[in-house]
Design a protein around this motif. Structure first.
Motif, short mmCIF file in Angstrom:
data_model
loop_
_atom_site.label_atom_id
_atom_site.label_comp_id
_atom_site.label_asym_id
_atom_site.label_seq_id
_atom_site.Cartn_x
_atom_site.Cartn_y
_atom_site.Cartn_z
N GLY A 1 3.14 14.84 48.59
CA GLY A 1 4.02 14.64 47.44
C GLY A 1 3.82 13.27 46.83
O GLY A 1 3.05 12.45 47.31
N GLY A 2 4.51 13.06 45.76
CA GLY A 2 4.43 11.82 44.99
C GLY A 2 5.25 12.08 43.74
O GLY A 2 6.47 12.21 43.80
N GLN A 3 4.56 12.27 42.63
CA GLN A 3 5.25 12.68 41.41
C GLN A 3 5.80 14.10 41.59
O GLN A 3 6.89 14.41 41.13
CB GLN A 3 4.29 12.64 40.22
N GLY A 4 5.05 14.94 42.28
CA GLY A 4 5.50 16.30 42.62
C GLY A 4 5.99 16.33 44.06
O GLY A 4 5.84 15.36 44.81
N PRO A 5 6.56 17.45 44.49
CA PRO A 5 7.11 17.53 45.85
C PRO A 5 6.04 17.65 46.93
O PRO A 5 4.90 18.02 46.67
CB PRO A 5 7.97 18.80 45.81
N ASN A 6 6.44 17.37 48.16
CA ASN A 6 5.62 17.61 49.34
C ASN A 6 5.39 19.11 49.45
O ASN A 6 6.33 19.89 49.38
CB ASN A 6 6.37 17.09 50.58
N ILE A 7 4.13 19.52 49.61
CA ILE A 7 3.82 20.95 49.73
C ILE A 7 3.06 21.26 51.02
O ILE A 7 2.39 22.27 51.13
CB ILE A 7 3.04 21.47 48.49
N GLN A 8 3.21 20.39 52.02
CA GLN A 8 2.51 20.59 53.29
C GLN A 8 2.93 21.88 53.97
O GLN A 8 2.14 22.47 54.71
CB GLN A 8 2.75 19.41 54.22
N LYS A 9 4.15 22.34 53.76
CA LYS A 9 4.64 23.57 54.39
C LYS A 9 5.22 24.49 53.32
O LYS A 9 6.21 25.18 53.55
CB LYS A 9 5.68 23.25 55.46
N VAL A 10 4.58 24.53 52.17
CA VAL A 10 5.10 25.32 51.05
C VAL A 10 5.18 26.81 51.39
O VAL A 10 6.04 27.52 50.89
CB VAL A 10 4.28 25.07 49.76
N GLY A 11 4.33 27.29 52.29
CA GLY A 11 4.34 28.69 52.69
C GLY A 11 5.60 29.10 53.43
O GLY A 11 5.88 30.29 53.57
N GLU A 12 6.37 28.13 53.91
CA GLU A 12 7.66 28.43 54.55
C GLU A 12 8.73 28.72 53.50
O GLU A 12 9.73 29.36 53.80
CB GLU A 12 8.11 27.26 55.43
N ARG A 13 8.55 28.20 52.28
CA ARG A 13 9.55 28.36 51.23
C ARG A 13 9.19 29.41 50.19
O ARG A 13 10.07 30.07 49.64
CB ARG A 13 9.75 27.02 50.50
N LEU A 14 7.89 29.54 49.91
CA LEU A 14 7.45 30.45 48.86
C LEU A 14 6.34 31.36 49.37
O LEU A 14 5.48 30.92 50.13
CB LEU A 14 6.91 29.65 47.66
N ASP A 15 6.37 32.63 48.93
CA ASP A 15 5.26 33.51 49.28
C ASP A 15 4.17 33.39 48.21
O ASP A 15 4.32 32.67 47.22
CB ASP A 15 5.72 34.96 49.47
N GLU A 16 3.06 34.08 48.41
CA GLU A 16 1.92 33.95 47.51
C GLU A 16 2.28 34.29 46.06
O GLU A 16 1.89 33.58 45.13
CB GLU A 16 0.78 34.85 47.99
N ALA A 17 3.03 35.36 45.85
CA ALA A 17 3.42 35.76 44.49
C ALA A 17 4.27 34.69 43.82
O ALA A 17 4.11 34.40 42.63
CB ALA A 17 4.16 37.09 44.52
N GLU A 18 5.17 34.08 44.57
CA GLU A 18 6.03 33.02 44.02
C GLU A 18 5.20 31.77 43.68
O GLU A 18 5.46 31.10 42.67
CB GLU A 18 7.14 32.66 45.01
N ILE A 19 4.21 31.49 44.51
CA ILE A 19 3.35 30.34 44.26
C ILE A 19 2.51 30.58 43.01
O ILE A 19 2.36 29.69 42.17
CB ILE A 19 2.47 30.02 45.49
N ILE A 20 1.98 31.79 42.87
CA ILE A 20 1.21 32.14 41.67
C ILE A 20 2.07 31.94 40.43
O ILE A 20 1.64 31.33 39.44
CB ILE A 20 0.67 33.58 41.74
N LYS A 21 3.29 32.46 40.46
CA LYS A 21 4.19 32.34 39.32
C LYS A 21 4.47 30.87 38.99
O LYS A 21 4.46 30.47 37.83
CB LYS A 21 5.49 33.08 39.60
N ARG A 22 4.70 30.04 40.03
CA ARG A 22 4.99 28.61 39.81
C ARG A 22 3.77 27.92 39.20
O ARG A 22 3.90 27.10 38.29
CB ARG A 22 5.38 27.95 41.13
N ILE A 23 2.57 28.24 39.68
CA ILE A 23 1.37 27.62 39.13
C ILE A 23 1.17 28.06 37.68
O ILE A 23 0.88 27.25 36.81
CB ILE A 23 0.13 27.94 39.98
N GLN A 24 1.35 29.34 37.42
CA GLN A 24 1.14 29.87 36.07
C GLN A 24 2.16 29.33 35.07
O GLN A 24 1.81 28.92 33.97
CB GLN A 24 1.24 31.40 36.06
#
Length: 104
Positions: A52-75
């Motif tokens: 993280g830094g300007q954006g959040p820590n994503i070291q364990k992002v898979g615990e909070r979001l599934d692949e579809a949610e991550i795709i949506k957030r990136i898009q």
């Protein structure tokens, strides 16, 4: 410690690609360099070790979001994150999201 984690993840990705022979009658899979994608699109906000830094820590992002949610957030972006819908190819987006979803 975090650099070691990132190095282990990169090494695992590289090794997982070794030895995968495809049947010649099937089209070759598109190879996506996920660490390079992360470096090009994510590192400036999420850090070189996903800390993280300007954006959040994503070291364990898979615990909070599934692949579809991550795709949506990136898009679509959100919460200060810009959208990358037109910046990444579909196969790049899926590969990056799959990798991130595996971080637990």
């Amino acid at each position: 410690m975090k650099l070691k984690l990132f190095s282990v993840i990169v090494l695992a990705l590289v090794l997982s690609a070794c030895g995968n022979k495809q049947n010649e009658s099937q089209p070759a899979a598109v190879k996506v360099d996920v660490p390079k994608l992360y470096q090009n699109f994510c590192i400036s906000c999420h850090g070189n070790q996903l800390q993280g830094g300007q954006g959040p820590n994503i070291q364990k992002v898979g615990e909070r979001l599934d692949e579809a949610e991550i795709i949506k957030r990136i898009q679509k972006g959100g919460g200060g994150m810009p959208p990358f819908q037109v910046t990444m190819k579909e196969e790049e987006l899926k590969a990056l999201a799959s990798w991130l979803a595996g971080l637990k």
